[in-house]
Write a protein that holds these residues in place. Structure first.
Motif, PDB file in Angstrom:
ATOM      1  N   PHE A   1       0.822  -1.203   0.000  1.00 23.71           N
ATOM      2  CA  PHE A   1       0.000   0.000   0.000  1.00 23.71           C
ATOM      3  C   PHE A   1       0.859   1.258   0.000  1.00 23.71           C
ATOM      4  N   THR A   2       0.308   2.314  -0.577  1.00 26.85           N
ATOM      5  CA  THR A   2       1.024   3.579  -0.699  1.00 26.85           C
ATOM      6  C   THR A   2       0.583   4.593   0.355  1.00 26.85           C
ATOM      7  N   GLU A   3      -0.553   4.317   0.986  1.00 28.93           N
ATOM      8  CA  GLU A   3      -1.042   5.150   2.076  1.00 28.93           C
ATOM      9  C   GLU A   3      -2.003   4.300   2.906  1.00 28.93           C
ATOM     10  N   ILE A   4      -2.272   4.768   4.105  1.00 28.03           N
ATOM     11  CA  ILE A   4      -3.191   4.036   4.979  1.00 28.03           C
ATOM     12  C   ILE A   4      -3.951   5.048   5.825  1.00 28.03           C
ATOM     13  N   GLY A   5      -5.238   4.826   5.953  1.00 27.51           N
ATOM     14  CA  GLY A   5      -6.053   5.749   6.738  1.00 27.51           C
ATOM     15  C   GLY A   5      -7.484   5.252   6.842  1.00 27.51           C
ATOM     16  N   ARG A   6      -8.358   6.141   7.275  1.00 32.27           N
ATOM     17  CA  ARG A   6      -9.786   5.833   7.383  1.00 32.27           C
ATOM     18  C   ARG A   6     -10.472   6.292   6.102  1.00 32.27           C
ATOM     19  N   TRP A   7     -11.661   5.768   5.856  1.00 30.78           N
ATOM     20  CA  TRP A   7     -12.483   6.212   4.738  1.00 30.78           C
ATOM     21  C   TRP A   7     -13.885   6.472   5.263  1.00 30.78           C
ATOM     22  N   TRP A   8     -14.510   7.535   4.797  1.00 29.20           N
ATOM     23  CA  TRP A   8     -15.893   7.828   5.149  1.00 29.20           C
ATOM     24  C   TRP A   8     -16.511   8.652   4.039  1.00 29.20           C
ATOM     25  N   ASP A   9     -17.848   8.669   4.039  1.00 31.77           N
ATOM     26  CA  ASP A   9     -18.551   9.500   3.071  1.00 31.77           C
ATOM     27  C   ASP A   9     -19.574  10.368   3.801  1.00 31.77           C
ATOM     28  N   ARG A  10     -20.256  11.209   3.063  1.00 32.16           N
ATOM     29  CA  ARG A  10     -21.203  12.149   3.668  1.00 32.16           C
ATOM     30  C   ARG A  10     -22.469  11.477   4.188  1.00 32.16           C
TER      31      ARG A  10
ATOM     32  N   SER B   1     -16.926  -8.966  23.234  1.00 36.19           N
ATOM     33  CA  SER B   1     -17.263 -10.347  22.875  1.00 36.19           C
ATOM     34  C   SER B   1     -16.716 -10.639  21.479  1.00 36.19           C
ATOM     35  N   PRO B   2     -16.560 -11.910  21.142  1.00 32.82           N
ATOM     36  CA  PRO B   2     -16.048 -12.266  19.817  1.00 32.82           C
ATOM     37  C   PRO B   2     -16.942 -11.716  18.701  1.00 32.82           C
ATOM     38  N   LEU B   3     -16.310 -11.323  17.597  1.00 31.23           N
ATOM     39  CA  LEU B   3     -17.070 -10.805  16.460  1.00 31.23           C
ATOM     40  C   LEU B   3     -17.843 -11.927  15.789  1.00 31.23           C
ATOM     41  N   LYS B   4     -18.894 -11.546  15.101  1.00 36.39           N
ATOM     42  CA  LYS B   4     -19.778 -12.487  14.421  1.00 36.39           C
ATOM     43  C   LYS B   4     -19.737 -12.243  12.911  1.00 36.39           C
ATOM     44  N   VAL B   5     -20.344 -13.144  12.166  1.00 35.60           N
ATOM     45  CA  VAL B   5     -20.387 -13.052  10.704  1.00 35.60           C
ATOM     46  C   VAL B   5     -20.959 -11.706  10.264  1.00 35.60           C
ATOM     47  N   ASP B   6     -21.976 -11.210  10.956  1.00 38.73           N
ATOM     48  CA  ASP B   6     -22.594  -9.934  10.573  1.00 38.73           C
ATOM     49  C   ASP B   6     -21.591  -8.781  10.580  1.00 38.73           C
ATOM     50  N   ASP B   7     -20.602  -8.828  11.470  1.00 39.52           N
ATOM     51  CA  ASP B   7     -19.585  -7.776  11.518  1.00 39.52           C
ATOM     52  C   ASP B   7     -18.754  -7.779  10.233  1.00 39.52           C
ATOM     53  N   VAL B   8     -18.425  -8.963   9.738  1.00 35.60           N
ATOM     54  CA  VAL B   8     -17.645  -9.084   8.507  1.00 35.60           C
ATOM     55  C   VAL B   8     -18.506  -8.682   7.312  1.00 35.60           C
ATOM     56  N   LYS B   9     -19.756  -9.133   7.293  1.00 37.21           N
ATOM     57  CA  LYS B   9     -20.668  -8.772   6.204  1.00 37.21           C
ATOM     58  C   LYS B   9     -20.876  -7.258   6.145  1.00 37.21           C
ATOM     59  N   HIS B  10     -20.954  -6.621   7.307  1.00 40.88           N
ATOM     60  CA  HIS B  10     -21.115  -5.162   7.346  1.00 40.88           C
ATOM     61  C   HIS B  10     -19.931  -4.467   6.660  1.00 40.88           C
TER      62      HIS B  10
ATOM     63  N   GLY C   1     -10.271  -2.714   6.035  1.00 40.16           N
ATOM     64  CA  GLY C   1     -10.296  -3.392   7.321  1.00 40.16           C
ATOM     65  C   GLY C   1     -11.225  -2.761   8.332  1.00 40.16           C
ATOM     66  N   SER C   2     -11.637  -3.587   9.275  1.00 37.92           N
ATOM     67  CA  SER C   2     -12.465  -3.141  10.387  1.00 37.92           C
ATOM     68  C   SER C   2     -11.721  -3.439  11.682  1.00 37.92           C
ATOM     69  N   VAL C   3     -11.712  -2.467  12.583  1.00 37.36           N
ATOM     70  CA  VAL C   3     -11.011  -2.584  13.856  1.00 37.36           C
ATOM     71  C   VAL C   3     -12.049  -2.488  14.969  1.00 37.36           C
ATOM     72  N   LYS C   4     -12.154  -3.524  15.788  1.00 35.45           N
ATOM     73  CA  LYS C   4     -13.166  -3.554  16.848  1.00 35.45           C
ATOM     74  C   LYS C   4     -12.524  -3.798  18.208  1.00 35.45           C
ATOM     75  N   TRP C   5     -12.708  -2.848  19.112  1.00 34.41           N
ATOM     76  CA  TRP C   5     -12.313  -3.010  20.511  1.00 34.41           C
ATOM     77  C   TRP C   5     -13.564  -3.490  21.238  1.00 34.41           C
TER      78      TRP C   5
ATOM     79  N   THR D   1     -20.303  -2.246   3.337  1.00 33.70           N
ATOM     80  CA  THR D   1     -19.883  -0.841   3.366  1.00 33.70           C
ATOM     81  C   THR D   1     -18.821  -0.556   2.317  1.00 33.70           C
ATOM     82  N   SER D   2     -17.971  -1.544   2.030  1.00 32.07           N
ATOM     83  CA  SER D   2     -16.893  -1.335   1.048  1.00 32.07           C
ATOM     84  C   SER D   2     -17.441  -1.057  -0.349  1.00 32.07           C
ATOM     85  N   LYS D   3     -18.692  -1.419  -0.609  1.00 27.77           N
ATOM     86  CA  LYS D   3     -19.294  -1.181  -1.930  1.00 27.77           C
ATOM     87  C   LYS D   3     -19.459   0.305  -2.217  1.00 27.77           C
TER      88      LYS D   3
END
Length: 194
Positions: free
Chosen positions: A74-83, A108-117, A101-105, A121-123
């Motif tokens: 990668f050439t840069e790394i950061g967050r992404w958001w839209d309006r 409880s353990p993450l579930k499939v829905d967290d990955v699907k989200h 990527g998704s970072v979760k503090w 969102t990446s779309k």
């Protein structure tokens, strides 16, 4: 018009202006318990943002290496958001792909829905490159989630995985680590390569 976000780089100042400065009156009145309660309510969110920094530093360490078939160029790394309020914690464009990527503090353990989200969102990212997904979780993933991530080739890390990687950085390049009473070589445990 571009949107921007600003934050303190220094954790001490960040903590001070997030928790101490807004509560100075209460602290001066020695109303410590109410301030502790406010801090306790928001502390996980605060630490979660710091965890994102640790994750970015971990990915910087992996720059130039191959992780689970993904060359980290990668050439840069950061967050992404839209309006519209869609957000992605890690967005790292590479030459022929984009690492998302998704970072979760989380408690409880993450579930499939967290990955699907994350995948859904990446779309919203208008980029024609191949998407490579990564999940970072303080407390791991449930078994169904792990099966799902393996099937869709999502790279995943727990806090312990990151601790082992950063331990490698502070020690030597090819360290042996004791895990579950077995000696393992970190580079064979997490497939790194050049």
């Amino acid at each position: 018009e571009k949107m921007g976000r600003y934050c303190f780089c220094d954790s001490f100042f960040d903590f001070w202006f997030r928790f101490v400065a807004p509560n100075l009156s209460a602290l001066e009145l020695e109303n410590i318990e109410s301030v502790k309660e406010k801090i306790t309510q928001d502390l996980n969110s605060f630490i979660g943002k710091k965890y994102e920094i640790v994750v970015k530093d971990t990915l910087k360490y992996l720059l130039g290496k191959t992780l689970n078939g993904v060359h980290m160029d990668f050439t840069e790394i950061g967050r992404w958001w839209d309006r519209s309020g869609n957000e992605i914690d890690i967005c790292a464009p590479c030459k022929d792909k984009i690492i998302i990527g998704s970072v979760k503090w989380n408690e409880s353990p993450l579930k499939v829905d967290d990955v699907k989200h994350l995948m859904d969102t990446s779309k919203f990212i208008n980029d024609g490159r191949e998407r490579c997904f990564m999940m970072f979780s303080k407390n791991g993933f449930d078994e169904e989630c792990i099966r799902f991530m393996k099937y869709f080739k999502v790279t995943y890390f727990t806090l312990k995985d990151i601790e082992l990687l950063l331990g490698e950085v502070s020690a030597t390049q090819n360290i042996e680590i004791k895990k579950d009473d077995k000696q393992i070589n970190l580079q064979s445990w997490i497939p790194l390569g050049t």
